[in-house]
Motif scaffolding. Sequence first.
Motif, PDB file in Angstrom:
ATOM      1  N   UNK A 109      36.953   2.368 -21.524  1.00 57.60           N
ATOM      2  CA  UNK A 109      37.472   3.647 -21.042  1.00 57.60           C
ATOM      3  C   UNK A 109      36.416   4.747 -21.031  1.00 57.60           C
ATOM      4  N   UNK A 110      35.233   4.422 -20.553  1.00 57.40           N
ATOM      5  CA  UNK A 110      34.120   5.365 -20.532  1.00 57.40           C
ATOM      6  C   UNK A 110      34.213   6.312 -19.343  1.00 57.40           C
ATOM      7  N   UNK A 111      33.959   7.598 -19.587  1.00 54.37           N
ATOM      8  CA  UNK A 111      33.850   8.584 -18.516  1.00 54.37           C
ATOM      9  C   UNK A 111      32.404   8.676 -18.062  1.00 54.37           C
ATOM     10  N   UNK A 112      32.187   8.972 -16.792  1.00 58.88           N
ATOM     11  CA  UNK A 112      30.831   9.120 -16.273  1.00 58.88           C
ATOM     12  C   UNK A 112      30.139  10.295 -16.977  1.00 58.88           C
ATOM     13  N   UNK A 113      28.978  10.054 -17.608  1.00 65.05           N
ATOM     14  CA  UNK A 113      28.314  11.113 -18.360  1.00 65.05           C
ATOM     15  C   UNK A 113      27.515  12.078 -17.496  1.00 65.05           C
ATOM     16  N   UNK A 114      27.390  11.780 -16.190  1.00 61.43           N
ATOM     17  CA  UNK A 114      26.541  12.618 -15.341  1.00 61.43           C
ATOM     18  C   UNK A 114      25.076  12.325 -15.607  1.00 61.43           C
ATOM     19  N   UNK A 115      24.270  13.351 -15.545  1.00 58.55           N
ATOM     20  CA  UNK A 115      22.824  13.183 -15.716  1.00 58.55           C
ATOM     21  C   UNK A 115      22.484  12.743 -17.136  1.00 58.55           C
ATOM     22  N   UNK A 116      21.510  11.849 -17.251  1.00 55.00           N
ATOM     23  CA  UNK A 116      21.024  11.433 -18.559  1.00 55.00           C
ATOM     24  C   UNK A 116      20.081  12.488 -19.123  1.00 55.00           C
ATOM     25  N   UNK A 117      19.844  12.464 -20.432  1.00 52.69           N
ATOM     26  CA  UNK A 117      19.002  13.491 -21.050  1.00 52.69           C
ATOM     27  C   UNK A 117      17.600  13.546 -20.442  1.00 52.69           C
ATOM     28  N   UNK A 118      17.032  14.736 -20.417  1.00 54.53           N
ATOM     29  CA  UNK A 118      15.645  14.910 -19.996  1.00 54.53           C
ATOM     30  C   UNK A 118      14.754  14.059 -20.895  1.00 54.53           C
ATOM     31  N   UNK A 119      13.791  13.407 -20.302  1.00 56.76           N
ATOM     32  CA  UNK A 119      12.894  12.584 -21.103  1.00 56.76           C
ATOM     33  C   UNK A 119      13.358  11.144 -21.260  1.00 56.76           C
ATOM     34  N   UNK A 120      14.415  10.747 -20.536  1.00 61.65           N
ATOM     35  CA  UNK A 120      14.847   9.345 -20.580  1.00 61.65           C
ATOM     36  C   UNK A 120      13.799   8.475 -19.896  1.00 61.65           C
ATOM     37  N   UNK A 121      13.183   7.575 -20.658  1.00 62.72           N
ATOM     38  CA  UNK A 121      12.114   6.721 -20.135  1.00 62.72           C
ATOM     39  C   UNK A 121      12.635   5.395 -19.606  1.00 62.72           C
ATOM     40  N   UNK A 122      13.728   4.910 -20.178  1.00 64.80           N
ATOM     41  CA  UNK A 122      14.266   3.612 -19.798  1.00 64.80           C
ATOM     42  C   UNK A 122      15.747   3.581 -20.116  1.00 64.80           C
ATOM     43  N   UNK A 123      16.456   2.704 -19.409  1.00 63.00           N
ATOM     44  CA  UNK A 123      17.867   2.453 -19.697  1.00 63.00           C
ATOM     45  C   UNK A 123      18.052   0.946 -19.837  1.00 63.00           C
ATOM     46  N   UNK A 124      19.044   0.546 -20.630  1.00 62.10           N
ATOM     47  CA  UNK A 124      19.309  -0.866 -20.877  1.00 62.10           C
ATOM     48  C   UNK A 124      20.816  -1.094 -20.833  1.00 62.10           C
ATOM     49  N   UNK A 125      21.235  -2.143 -20.110  1.00 62.93           N
ATOM     50  CA  UNK A 125      22.656  -2.430 -19.949  1.00 62.93           C
ATOM     51  C   UNK A 125      22.911  -3.926 -20.091  1.00 62.93           C
ATOM     52  N   UNK A 126      24.215  -4.274 -20.271  1.00 59.41           N
ATOM     53  CA  UNK A 126      24.579  -5.680 -20.301  1.00 59.41           C
ATOM     54  C   UNK A 126      25.867  -5.955 -21.049  1.00 59.41           C
ATOM     55  N   UNK A 127      26.173  -7.242 -21.178  1.00 59.79           N
ATOM     56  CA  UNK A 127      27.305  -7.792 -21.924  1.00 59.79           C
ATOM     57  C   UNK A 127      28.631  -7.249 -21.381  1.00 59.79           C
ATOM     58  N   UNK A 128      29.566  -6.903 -22.262  1.00 57.40           N
ATOM     59  CA  UNK A 128      30.906  -6.511 -21.827  1.00 57.40           C
ATOM     60  C   UNK A 128      30.902  -5.221 -21.021  1.00 57.40           C
ATOM     61  N   UNK A 129      29.916  -4.371 -21.282  1.00 55.11           N
ATOM     62  CA  UNK A 129      29.843  -3.102 -20.565  1.00 55.11           C
ATOM     63  C   UNK A 129      29.798  -3.278 -19.063  1.00 55.11           C
ATOM     64  N   UNK A 130      29.210  -4.386 -18.599  1.00 52.50           N
ATOM     65  CA  UNK A 130      29.085  -4.623 -17.161  1.00 52.50           C
ATOM     66  C   UNK A 130      30.213  -5.507 -16.624  1.00 52.50           C
ATOM     67  N   UNK A 131      31.242  -5.740 -17.443  1.00 56.22           N
ATOM     68  CA  UNK A 131      32.358  -6.605 -17.043  1.00 56.22           C
ATOM     69  C   UNK A 131      33.687  -5.866 -17.068  1.00 56.22           C
ATOM     70  N   UNK A 132      33.976  -5.171 -18.150  1.00 56.77           N
ATOM     71  CA  UNK A 132      35.313  -4.591 -18.354  1.00 56.77           C
ATOM     72  C   UNK A 132      35.459  -3.271 -17.606  1.00 56.77           C
ATOM     73  N   UNK A 133      36.435  -3.230 -16.707  1.00 61.48           N
ATOM     74  CA  UNK A 133      36.704  -2.018 -15.942  1.00 61.48           C
ATOM     75  C   UNK A 133      37.716  -1.129 -16.670  1.00 61.48           C
ATOM     76  N   UNK A 134      37.652   0.192 -16.436  1.00 61.94           N
ATOM     77  CA  UNK A 134      36.828   0.882 -15.448  1.00 61.94           C
ATOM     78  C   UNK A 134      35.409   1.199 -15.897  1.00 61.94           C
ATOM     79  N   UNK A 135      35.091   0.904 -17.161  1.00 63.83           N
ATOM     80  CA  UNK A 135      33.779   1.262 -17.672  1.00 63.83           C
ATOM     81  C   UNK A 135      32.630   0.578 -16.961  1.00 63.83           C
ATOM     82  N   UNK A 136      32.842  -0.671 -16.500  1.00 64.81           N
ATOM     83  CA  UNK A 136      31.756  -1.407 -15.840  1.00 64.81           C
ATOM     84  C   UNK A 136      31.239  -0.646 -14.623  1.00 64.81           C
ATOM     85  N   UNK A 137      32.144  -0.047 -13.860  1.00 64.07           N
ATOM     86  CA  UNK A 137      31.714   0.710 -12.685  1.00 64.07           C
ATOM     87  C   UNK A 137      30.957   1.974 -13.079  1.00 64.07           C
TER      88      UNK A 137
END
Length: 318
Positions: A109-137
Amino acid sequence: MIIVGGEALVDLVPDGDFAEELPPLRPWLGGGPYNIAIALGRLGEPVGMLTRLSTDRFGEKLGERLREAGVDTALVQRGPEPTTLAVVELDENGAARYGFHTEGTATPLLDDPGSLPEGTEAVSFGTLGMVLEPGASVYERVLLRAAERGTFVALDPNIRADLIDDPHAYRRRFLEWLPAVTLLKLSVEDAAWLAGLDSETESEQLFAALRDWLARGPSAVVLTRGADGMAVLTSAGEFAEVEAARVPVVDTIGAGDTIQAALLAWLRRAGALSAAAVSGMGTGSWCEALRYAASAAGVTVSRSGAQPPYASEIADRR
């Protein structure tokens, strides 16, 4: 800062002799992305986590452990839904299988956070986060926006097939992510599943799939092979492989997550969090990165539950 997006949950791990018919279950804080964030924090890297935690006792403990590891929690959302649970089964070799309880929990049940913090060098994703909706989207949108800005994107699908209702649709979606991915890390079992191959498939067929995925966008693909170590293929045609750390295995919970975190930590310290840098790394540098990751995973598998190492513990084993 490295932002890790995905689930935080509680693993219920058998606490007793394997021969016991029904050993008691011990709660361990976990979830693939959560373990990656904890590991990065313990390795001394600047890291934040994007997730949704319950306000229940498990959720409080999950947040507390993030802060103890030095993980920035500014992007952590909270809600009254219960914490997701994963019931773990261990075989005689310590290999883990999971049964997930996700219905009505906080994880998707994640809400879209909008812009990521200034200085974000990398992002990492995977596992259930990319499967369970609506959070996966939501995570998918964050991933694609990061890639559009030129941010380094790491993906570890960490397949949980029992939770994927439509394997063909997931595989199509996976291919759609690849042009945005800089580093793809996955296990032999996950690679075989994503390629629609049998887990006992000849390695040449599997590597043909890896080369196809490389051609779609990633700068490198790291393949983990359990006790057989790990290998990397790069878009520049480099290939390197290293052995696994030789340690007594208690269980394998969190091993792959530790590898992903250690690779990101090594790349950041080497100034290589970019597509060009990853593509340009030679076999010597890759062997160093993979050995560091193998050493880190060796610490994790030597103790019960997902307990990633601190930087000093890896240094002691190298």
